[in-house]
Design a protein around this motif. Structure first.
Motif, mmCIF file in Angstrom:
data_model
loop_
_atom_site.group_PDB
_atom_site.id
_atom_site.type_symbol
_atom_site.label_atom_id
_atom_site.label_comp_id
_atom_site.label_asym_id
_atom_site.label_seq_id
_atom_site.Cartn_x
_atom_site.Cartn_y
_atom_site.Cartn_z
ATOM 1 N N LEU A 39 -11.095 -11.226 15.776
ATOM 2 C CA LEU A 39 -11.122 -10.394 16.968
ATOM 3 C C LEU A 39 -11.919 -9.116 16.730
ATOM 4 O O LEU A 39 -12.412 -8.511 17.665
ATOM 5 C CB LEU A 39 -9.690 -10.024 17.378
ATOM 6 N N HIS A 56 -13.372 -14.702 25.449
ATOM 7 C CA HIS A 56 -12.145 -14.831 24.669
ATOM 8 C C HIS A 56 -11.417 -16.103 25.073
ATOM 9 O O HIS A 56 -11.223 -16.363 26.265
ATOM 10 C CB HIS A 56 -11.243 -13.629 24.913
ATOM 11 N N LYS A 76 0.522 -22.558 18.439
ATOM 12 C CA LYS A 76 -0.034 -23.216 19.621
ATOM 13 C C LYS A 76 -1.347 -23.903 19.276
ATOM 14 O O LYS A 76 -2.043 -24.397 20.167
ATOM 15 C CB LYS A 76 -0.274 -22.178 20.713
ATOM 16 N N ALA A 92 -9.313 -7.072 22.614
ATOM 17 C CA ALA A 92 -8.580 -8.304 22.898
ATOM 18 C C ALA A 92 -7.280 -8.372 22.119
ATOM 19 O O ALA A 92 -6.553 -9.354 22.241
ATOM 20 C CB ALA A 92 -9.440 -9.507 22.571
ATOM 21 N N TYR A 93 -7.004 -7.344 21.356
ATOM 22 C CA TYR A 93 -5.837 -7.441 20.478
ATOM 23 C C TYR A 93 -4.549 -7.664 21.262
ATOM 24 O O TYR A 93 -3.737 -8.514 20.904
ATOM 25 C CB TYR A 93 -5.711 -6.164 19.646
ATOM 26 N N ALA A 141 -4.354 -11.034 22.582
ATOM 27 C CA ALA A 141 -4.166 -11.995 21.496
ATOM 28 C C ALA A 141 -2.712 -12.018 21.050
ATOM 29 O O ALA A 141 -2.150 -13.094 20.808
ATOM 30 C CB ALA A 141 -5.064 -11.625 20.323
ATOM 31 N N LEU A 200 -8.129 -17.102 24.730
ATOM 32 C CA LEU A 200 -6.741 -16.789 24.400
ATOM 33 C C LEU A 200 -5.918 -17.326 25.547
ATOM 34 O O LEU A 200 -5.997 -16.827 26.652
ATOM 35 C CB LEU A 200 -6.564 -15.269 24.299
ATOM 36 N N ARG A 201 -5.208 -18.380 25.292
ATOM 37 C CA ARG A 201 -4.445 -18.876 26.431
ATOM 38 C C ARG A 201 -2.959 -18.791 26.150
ATOM 39 O O ARG A 201 -2.494 -19.106 25.053
ATOM 40 C CB ARG A 201 -4.867 -20.276 26.804
ATOM 41 N N ARG A 231 -0.162 -11.275 22.853
ATOM 42 C CA ARG A 231 0.641 -11.903 23.917
ATOM 43 C C ARG A 231 0.486 -13.419 23.899
ATOM 44 O O ARG A 231 1.405 -14.130 24.283
ATOM 45 C CB ARG A 231 0.201 -11.370 25.278
ATOM 46 N N CYS A 232 -0.666 -13.869 23.514
ATOM 47 C CA CYS A 232 -0.891 -15.311 23.537
ATOM 48 C C CYS A 232 -0.441 -15.989 22.255
ATOM 49 O O CYS A 232 -0.496 -17.218 22.162
ATOM 50 C CB CYS A 232 -2.367 -15.612 23.765
#
Lengths: 435, 897
Positions: free
Chosen positions: A196, A216, A275, B798-799, B802, A218-219, B804-805
């Motif tokens: 990241l 990104h 995941k 994006a931390y 990230a 990120l799901r 949260r995901c």
């Protein structure tokens, strides 16, 4: 492999099983692309549009696809590429260069690889001639000569992009990104990375040349989606599978499997842990391989076994194979760890601790000599149950070499519990130093 | 390779052929009439006399420079020669070749009328003599095996090709002296007087009759046909020349308007003897000196078999040059030539004209003093061509500066008024129409000459060539040095920039596409194309001051023919490189328009080379097209910049990303900054780097000292400037709302002031606008919301997302890390410690505690996306864990869950 037959015809069960194995293995090993990557529509659109503009309008671009491992970065890119190349004129114009940071570990190799994949004129056969400097000037010259409207667009795909940032001076990145920001050959630089903080790795002049487009992946998917994904992964296509009755049965069994309580529990545990779709695929692969003629569907037990296999602790398994003496040494180390609060110890200390245990109460244990204990200790070191503290310590005499135990207490206790015919006094000693 | 000897291989001995024929008191130079070159250990000598065509050692051994000797002098114990240059095909800029309109003959050379070349050379660079034949513009090149003969058809003044007027070729010798009776063996090359003056289009053209006659003469000027014929030609051309000057005298007023170019002064300096203008007295002295020398020579000639002892002092060639000379010089020559023409007319056509002339010499000598005195002041008052001529360089500099400032004014207007017309760039380039008209003129000129020069029967006397000087292959004339002279942004690359080890000569190119790229359709697409960083802007707004400063710096260095360094710093994306490129473009335009001498531009980039020492290789290759190893290239460049060479032009060197050229000994940087300080360097170095204090930080004293204190720093753009940049790029395309633009520029200005970022955001905003609009055909303007979204995509970290995901175990692990940190009071913990917390947390949450392997796997996953910083994983449970995100971020992300 059998030939495909007419759709409705019955096939022997063995044939069907092998068909299923082939189909699902291809899917689980990422050899077959799905129609569309799930749940990443906006990213897919963004990337597709971007690459299309490069291919059709000759617009230079740079983009980073960022996401944790196993979230489908490469899958997304491959899907987009497949879709792009399906168009006739793009297929004819677009040049692709695939690089991987793990393979092209420095710019010299990367440059040769680029030149080779572009098959520029200094490539003969598969060989690229010339020195590093010559190759660089040659490539830059080639890229500089092109222009937006007349030369073929080049797509650079840098897998493990972050590793390229560790190359000397980031020469390659600077030059690729500089081309993407100047009126030269149209290029699209696509970087794939799981870091990241990748932008912080770039030097500021390199960073300034990067367009800062980041996709990104990120799901946040819920467990029900996860279950659906599992079902979809095991689902057989009705239309193309040769034996429709078998296909029907299989799909029904998969559905039943996913609704099974214990299976759901296993999957939930797996889902909680990660995941990552790759690890799910590994789990399913393990259970799939148990499917045979006598066992034509995936049973919940198969999945449970597979799950147990994957969640088993690696070190505990190692401890299973140790002799009693070695186990005793591990226990002695554990006590030393407790006494000295994690400070390193040496063989002599361990041997003393062991001898104290023997003196206090040991009817079952034979009194081992130091050389024997040393041999056992060396074996433990080979298994990396213990590690020397540092390189300097490795030079010391073996009895006095400082080492650390690489195990957690819970691992030792678990191993002892499952150790076959473990003497009770050893077990007691493990539980308490004075027991 | 080299078919001509260079001094490296054979040692040569240079000797004057005679005693000095005259002495210039002012310049303290001795003038000689011939030079003997002999090879060591070989008896044979080559004799070079005035008017001889010679080969001069140059960059390329295969194709030495060609020139004609005008004068041989010795000053300061150095043997020198004044020459008229000729250009080979390969020395012309390739982009100008199309002006020629035909394939150049490999053996064709061009009479050089430019003024950027120093016409004084060291005699030791002379290699040999060569035969040069003058052809009319229309005449075909003679077929045949005369490989060593070069042909002149056209002249080249760095702009256009023109037919060479025969008198140009022939008027080096002064009109005051008729040529000596030619000996049978005399080389024809010098047999005729010639003028060095370039035939400018703006000059008053002589009337057609004179021209034709002159042209008719020109056909055999070189021939040693027969003495009588030659004399006739001489006299004839003299006659026409005098007529010319007479006609010029009448049109003095017109002339004065012509001479106002900066080149004039330079030209004058270069062509007048000893490079200084003289006043009447000196002039007289010189004339008298020459008288004496001449007499001495006549005697000498009868005894020696020197081919061409006749000196052609430059001081005696004023016929064509007259309008260009300052003050008395010009006026003198004019009167003088009038009187001369009267003299020569008397002897017109008779072979005895020489005698006739020499008989008059005493008379002439006595005639000169009054002539010198009187017209001097009169001329000055009346139609003074001096004033503009003398003032020209400064004046033109001001002129070009004015040009630049007018451009800047225009830019400002442009950016103020979006809808004003922006095609001002045309103004500075010669339009296609101009080019066409000039070539038409050329054609007309050629037609005038047409047919008059059919007879090519003149025989060019063969000077003994050195043994090894074999026949010249025509093709070899193509490749050398073509890039060395081209004043273009990137020097032309040779077709062979690649590996010598490559089995074939590879050309670097990307294959071209079959279908042309699509053009932007909608307004948004158009805007996107314009906003791409790569699209070349019509102007560079907001950098006017910096532009002007750099421009003045470089221009002054080029004008003065000196060298200098400049250090330019600024954070990325502030237009450093773009501004320098713009400056160089402007200078090149100025050079094309003849306002400043032409120059070479070489660009290197520290990031585009694999090793700092490659800088030498790249500079050398871009300058001369040669390939060499780094050490050899350094030596060659050292030689090039430290020795006075013929035909020297200024070089502007742009070194981008200077900090990458750092080596431990810093010798690359040292050399780059040392060359400009050399006397003959003529190198202007512009260096660019990001940090302002680079010289202090990384350079050792002797390097920093040579870099000097000419520094400039580019400040990051302010939001107003960024806005202006976007506006000027968008120009007329209406795609953005006013507020949206302001938001972008304010945001970027606050963050970095990087113009690239600004443009990228705008580009992304147009895409978002296109995607989100309900009606794809009419997406409307880019508004605030689109820009906000684009900013969000590019700048948000994006931390949080990230975290949260992440999976539940991973989130718990992060929680455990926080808890352990709090417990320890440190920002670091071992995995083992965190795992204990993790397992405890799992029990609280009602989840099955993970095994060590599972915990480690979760930890590694977080480490892979750099939410955590980890030690190498071989340390297992002992590896230490740190957070790469602030604890607040983690808490925020986990709380919102």
């Amino acid at each position: 492999m059998s030939k495909r037959k007419a759709k409705d015809s019955q096939m022997p069960i063995g044939e069907c099983i092998s068909q299923v194995q082939t189909l699902l293995r291809e899917r689980l090993c990422h050899q077959q692309l799905p129609q569309r990557p799930e749940g990443v529509d906006s990213q897919h659109k963004h990337l597709l549009e971007l690459l299309k503009r490069t291919a059709l309008h000759g617009e230079s671009n740079s983009v980073l696809i960022i996401g944790p491992r196993g979230t489908g970065k490469t899958l997304l890119l491959r899907c987009v590429l497949a879709e792009l190349l399906a168009e006739e004129d793009i297929h004819k114009t677009l040049l692709q260069v695939h690089l991987n940071g793990l393979l092209q570990t420095d710019d010299r190799i990367a440059l040769k690889e680029i030149t080779r994949q572009l098959s520029l004129e200094n490539v003969v056969g598969d060989q690229v001639f010339g020195s590093f400097a010559e190759n660089l000037t040659f490539l830059l010259e080639a890229l500089k000569k092109g222009d937006r409207s007349s030369s073929r667009p080049v797509l650079f795909i840098l897998d493990e992009f972050d590793l390229f940032a560790h190359h000397k001076n980031q020469t390659l990145l600077y030059n690729l990104l500089d081309v993407s920001q100047s009126a030269q050959t149209p290029v699209a630089v696509v970087g794939l990375t799981c870091r990241l903080d990748v932008l912080e790795l770039l030097e500021k002049r390199v960073k300034s040349r990067f367009s800062h487009r980041q996709i990104h992946l990120l799901r946040s998917l819920s467990f029900s989606q996860y279950l659906q994904a599992v079902q979809a992964q095991l689902h057989l296509p009705d239309a193309s599978f040769p034996d429709s009755t078998f296909c029907h049965d299989w799909n029904a069994s998969v559905k039943a499997l996913c609704e099974d309580k214990s299976v759901e529990e296993v999957l939930l545990r797996h889902f909680n842990s990660t995941k990552d779709f790759r690890s799910l695929h590994r789990l399913l692969m393990a259970s799939l391989s148990r499917v045979s003629v006598s066992n034509p569907t995936i049973k919940p037990a198969d999945l449970l076994d597979a799950s147990r296999l994957f969640s088993a602790d690696a070190m505990t398994n190692v401890l299973h194979g140790l002799s009693i003496l070695e186990l005793c040494l591990v226990i002695a180390m554990k006590h030393l760890n407790d006494i000295y609060d994690g400070e390193p110890f040496n063989l002599q200390m361990v041997y003393n601790e062991f001898k104290r245990f023997l003196q206090r109460k040991s009817n079952s244990m034979y009194n081992f000599d130091l050389p024997v204990v040393m041999k056992a200790f060396e074996h433990l070191q080979q298994l990396e149950v213990v590690r020397p503290v540092d390189a300097a310590a490795a030079r010391a005499q073996r009895e006095y070499q400082l080492v650390r135990l690489m195990l957690d207490h819970s691992q030792i206790m678990e191993a002892l519990q499952r150790y076959p015919q473990c003497p009770t006094d050893v077990k007691q000693w493990a539980a308490s130093a004075f027991g | 390779m080299g078919r001509y000897f260079t001094r490296n291989r054979v040692r040569r001995i240079y000797k004057w052929g005679s005693l000095p024929i005259s002495y210039d008191r002012k310049l303290k130079t001795d003038e000689y009439d011939s030079l003997h070159i002999s090879l060591e250990d070989l008896p044979r000598t080559t004799v070079i006399t005035n008017g001889e065509y010679i080969l001069i050692e140059g960059v390329d051994d295969d194709n030495p420079y060609v020139a004609k000797v005008k004068k041989l002098i010795e000053s300061d114990k150095k043997k020198k020669a004044l020459v008229q240059w000729f250009f080979r095909v390969g020395e012309l800029p390739p982009n100008k070749m199309k002006l020629l309109g035909r394939e150049p003959h490999p053996q064709e050379i061009f009479f050089y009328e430019g003024r950027t070349c120093d016409d004084e050379i060291d005699v030791e660079s002379i290699l040999n003599t060569v035969q040069v034949k003058f052809l009319s513009a229309e005449a075909p090149f003679p077929e045949g095996d005369r490989q060593e003969v070069l042909y002149v058809k056209l002249s080249w003044n760095t702009k256009v090709f023109k037919a060479v007027k025969p008198e140009q070729m022939d008027t080096v010798a002064g009109p005051r002296l008729a040529p000596p009776p030619p000996l049978p063996c005399s080389p024809p090359a010098a047999a005729t007087p010639r003028s060095r003056a370039p035939s400018r289009r703006a000059l008053p053209t002589p009337d057609l009759m004179v021209m034709n006659r002159a042209a008719a003469v020109g056909g055999f000027v070189r021939g040693t046909v027969s003495a009588g014929k030659l004399m006739e030609a001489e006299a004839e051309s003299m006659h026409s020349a005098s007529k010319l000057s007479a006609s010029k005298c009448l049109s003095a007023k017109r002339r004065s308007s012509v001479t106002r170019t900066p080149g004039v002064r330079k030209k004058l300096e270069l062509s007048s003897p000893g490079k200084t203008s003289m006043d009447g007295d000196d002039m007289l002295c010189q004339l008298l000196d020459k008288e004496l020398a001449e007499d001495a020579l006549l005697v000498q000639r009868s005894t020696t078999s020197l081919t061409r002892p006749m000196s052609q002092p430059c001081g005696l060639t004023p016929v064509r040059k007259a309008p260009r000379s300052p003050g008395s010089w010009g006026s003198l020559s004019m009167k003088q030539s009038l009187s001369l023409s009267r003299l020569t007319l008397g002897g017109d056509g008779s072979p005895a004209s020489t005698q006739h002339d020499s008989a008059h010499r005493p008379f002439l000598a006595s005639l000169t003093p009054p002539l010198l005195d009187t017209p001097h002041r009169a001329e000055e008052n009346e139609n003074s061509p001096i004033v503009p001529a003398a003032a020209s360089p400064r004046c033109s500099r001001r002129k070009s500066a004015q040009l630049v400032s007018s451009r800047i004014r225009k830019q400002l207007n442009l950016s103020n008024d979006l809808y004003s017309d922006g095609d001002d760039s045309d103004e500075f380039l010669p339009s296609a129409k101009d080019l066409r008209s000039s070539s038409e003129e050329e054609e007309q000129e050629e037609e005038e000459f047409g047919g008059s020069l059919d007879s090519d029967e003149e025989i060019v006397a063969k000077k003994s060539k050195r043994g090894a000087a074999g026949p010249r292959t025509p093709r070899s004339a193509q490749k050398p040095r073509s890039s060395a002279r081209t004043p273009r942004k990137t020097p032309v690359k040779k077709a062979t920039p690649t590996t010598p080890r490559t089995p074939r000569q590879a050309t670097p190119s990307i294959p071209s596409r079959s279908l042309p790229a699509r053009q932007p359709g909608s307004a948004l697409e158009e805007a996107r194309a314009r906003l791409h960083v790569s699209s070349v802007p019509e102007s560079l707004p907001c950098r006017e001051q910096e532009f002007q400063d750099i421009y003045n710096f470089v221009e002054s260095k080029i004008m003065d023919g000196t060298g200098g360094c400049m250090y330019i710093s600024g954070v990325p994306g502030t237009g450093k490189t773009a501004t320098v490129h713009e400056v160089v473009h402007s200078l090149q335009r100025a050079a094309d328009a003849d306002d400043i001498p032409s120059f070479n531009f070489v660009e290197i980039n520290g990031m585009k080379m694999t090793d700092p020492h490659q800088a030498y290789v790249q500079i050398l290759q871009k300058l001369t097209g040669q390939k060499a190893t780094a050490d050899h290239a350094a030596a060659l460049l050292e030689k090039r910049f430290s020795h006075a060479g013929p035909k020297k032009e200024s070089t502007v060197l742009l070194v981008d990303e200077l900090d990458l050229l750092w080596t431990r000994k810093q010798n690359v940087m040292y050399n780059l900054f040392d060359w400009p300080t050399r006397r003959h360097g003529r190198l202007v170095v512009l260096t660019i780097a990001n940090t302002m204090d680079l010289p202090e930080r990384i350079m050792i004293n002797r390097v920093a000292s040579r870099l000097g204190l000419t520094r400039m720093s580019f400040q990051p753009y302010s939001f107003k400037q960024l806005q202006q940049i976007i506006m000027s790029r968008l120009n007329k395309v209406k795609a953005f709302e006013e507020d949206a633009l302001q938001l972008v520029s304010r945001k970027v200005a606050a963050l970095s002031g990087d113009a690239r970022r600004c443009l990228d955001i705008c580009r992304r905003a147009t895409e978002i606008c296109e995607h989100t609009s309900s009606d794809p055909s009419a997406p409307g303007l880019v508004g605030m919301s689109h820009v906000m979204q684009a900013l969000d995509e590019m700048f948000s970290s994006a931390y949080v997302t990230a975290i949260r995901c992440a999976s539940i175990q991973e989130q718990l692990f992060l929680r455990a890390v926080l808890a352990e940190f709090r417990r320890l009071g440190l920002e670091e913990a071992t995995f083992q410690q965190v795992l204990v917390q993790h397992q405890a947390l799992c029990r609280v949450e009602g989840l099955q505690p993970p095994s060590v392997s599972e915990g480690l796997a979760a930890c590694q996953r977080l480490g892979a996306c750099r939410l955590l910083l980890l030690e190498p994983s071989r340390l297992g449970v002992l590896q230490r864990v740190r957070l790469n995100v602030s604890q607040d971020d983690v808490l925020y992300a986990l709380k919102a869950d």
